[in-house]
Design an enzyme around this catalytic site. Structure first.
Site, short mmCIF file in Angstrom:
data_model
loop_
_atom_site.label_atom_id
_atom_site.label_comp_id
_atom_site.label_asym_id
_atom_site.label_seq_id
_atom_site.Cartn_x
_atom_site.Cartn_y
_atom_site.Cartn_z
CE1 TYR A 1 10.10 8.90 5.97
CE2 TYR A 1 10.33 6.53 5.99
CZ TYR A 1 9.73 7.66 5.50
OH TYR A 1 8.77 7.56 4.55
CE LYS B 1 5.48 24.29 3.63
NZ LYS B 1 4.64 24.67 2.49
CG ASP C 1 4.11 23.90 -0.72
OD1 ASP C 1 5.33 24.14 -0.87
OD2 ASP C 1 3.36 24.67 -0.11
CG ASP D 1 8.56 7.39 1.42
OD1 ASP D 1 8.60 6.64 0.42
OD2 ASP D 1 7.92 7.13 2.44
#
Ligand code: NAI
Length: 364
Positions: A125, A192, A226, A250
């Site tokens: 972002y 991640k 995930d 988000d």
């Protein structure tokens, strides 16, 4: 003179309906607030040539506290997000989103009680982007290849994902401090780090460092994003406070909202050292805007968070109790909740729901 002055940004689409419902409910709860209305969003861009006028930023700075409806952002092209600009300009580095089951709202679970803490100023972002084919994109591609950092196809558009030690430490520290103050027991960091070693890897490393300062008081663990998503859907009770880099936070916010009945009931806040702007998780919902179909609960619960922030906890609690009562009774619920509960009853309009809530507050 009112006890508090708050900047109110109605925004776009259903924001007009949900913020007006919120004002009625806040007044019925007895809060002494003067609203200073300010403009922002796509409709504002058409009216005055910019989606975020300087006066709006100045109004939030002056009052220190704001509440907004959603603001629309064109997809793919056009101006950048007003939310992202507000968060960056006012350094509202925390996006705080409590996710709580409301009995009667049609959630997949009855007992969800967790808090999403999303970093709000960097990650993908950051807005550092290079258009495909531009001289800058081509130069960056050359740079990457010259430094043997990999290969990028020449027809690529590029978005940069910066994650800093500074922003990571302060968001993780906020998550732990919030957990301590709210009597919560665990912070989970989602990332991640196995793939993005220098951005998410840094996030995890710094989160572990900050966690050491809270050892023995607040537990800490981490999940790969995930696996986190699967764990959340299967058993959200294993989570308490969860801290995320911006983009995962988000996405996880909408996922979590889906577990408790949908975006119509998911509140939030953007908080910095000097200013705070409260807003629902949802967007401007162009599919239902202007039809009196929106569920204003998320905006109303965001106002309750704002009242907590203003030191008006008793009024905030009155609003939350009235919301619980209206949902428990099961009458006058909007269409999104009727669908979530698979109820055959006719949905209420935004106005009818708001009136039921105001009656509940007057009765209480
Ligand atoms: P959205 O949240 O506006 O809508 C997704 C779905 O949820 C739609 O079917 C909508 O009808 C429904 N929905 C959302 N809020 C609801 C409510 N209060 N009551 C009943 N149903 C509700 O997301 P979408 O369609 O991806 O985005 C629309 C616009 O909103 C875009 O321009 C986007 O950039 C903007 N947006 C703004 C946000 C903000 O200002 N904080 C946050 C998310 C999106």
């Amino acid at each position: 003179m009112a006890k508090h002055t708050v900047t109110l940004i109605p925004g776009d689409g259903i924001g007009i309906e949900t913020t007006s419902a919120m004002q009625e409910v806040v007044a019925a709860a007895g809060a002494d607030i003067a609203w200073e209305v300010a403009d922002a969003g796509a409709e504002c861009a058409e009216r005055c040539g910019t989606p975020l006028p300087e006066e709006t930023i100045e109004a939030v700075k002056r009052n220190k506290v704001g509440i907004k409806g959603p603001t629309a952002t064109p997809v793919g092209t056009g101006f950048r997000s007003v939310n992202v600009a507000l968060r960056k300009t006012l350094d509202l580095y925390v996006c705080l989103r409590p996710v709580l089951s409301i009995p009667g709202a049609g959630g997949r679970y009855d007992d969800v009680d967790l808090v999403i803490v999303r970093e709000n100023t960097e990650d993908l972002y950051a807005g550092v982007e290079f258009e495909e084919g531009s001289p800058e994109a081509l130069e960056l591609i050359r740079f990457v290849e010259e430094h043997e950092a990999g290969t990028i196809r020449p027809d690529s558009g590029i978005s940069i994902k910066p994650i800093s030690v500074t922003a990571t430490r302060r968001i993780v520290d906020y998550a732990f401090d919030y957990a301590l103050k709210q009597g919560r027991s665990k912070v989970t960091a989602a990332h991640k780090a196995n793939i993005m070693k220098h951005s998410d890897g840094l996030f995890l490393r710094e989160a572990r460092e900050v966690a050491k300062g809270y050892e023995g008081r607040i537990a800490f663990d981490d999940r790969i994003i995930d696996a986190f998503c699967m764990n959340m859907v299967m058993d959200p009770s294993q989570f308490d406070v969860i801290v995320f880099p911006n983009l995962y936070g988000d996405i996880a916010s909408d996922l979590a909202a889906g577990l408790v009945g949908g975006l119509g009931i998911a509140p939030g806040a953007n908080i910095g050292a000097d200013y705070a702007v409260f807003e629902a998780v949802h967007g401007s919902a162009p599919d239902i805007a202007g039809k009196n179909l929106a569920n204003p609960t998320a905006e109303i619960l965001s106002a309750a968070m704002m009242l907590d922030h203003l030191g008006e906890q008793a009024t905030a609690e009155r609003i939350r109790a009235a919301v619980r009562a209206v949902y428990a009774r099961g009458e006058h619920l909007t269409g999104d909740i009727r669908r979530a509960t698979a109820s055959g009853e006719a949905p209420a309009t935004c106005t009818e729901f708001t009136e039921a809530l105001v009656r509940e507050l007057e009765r209480a």
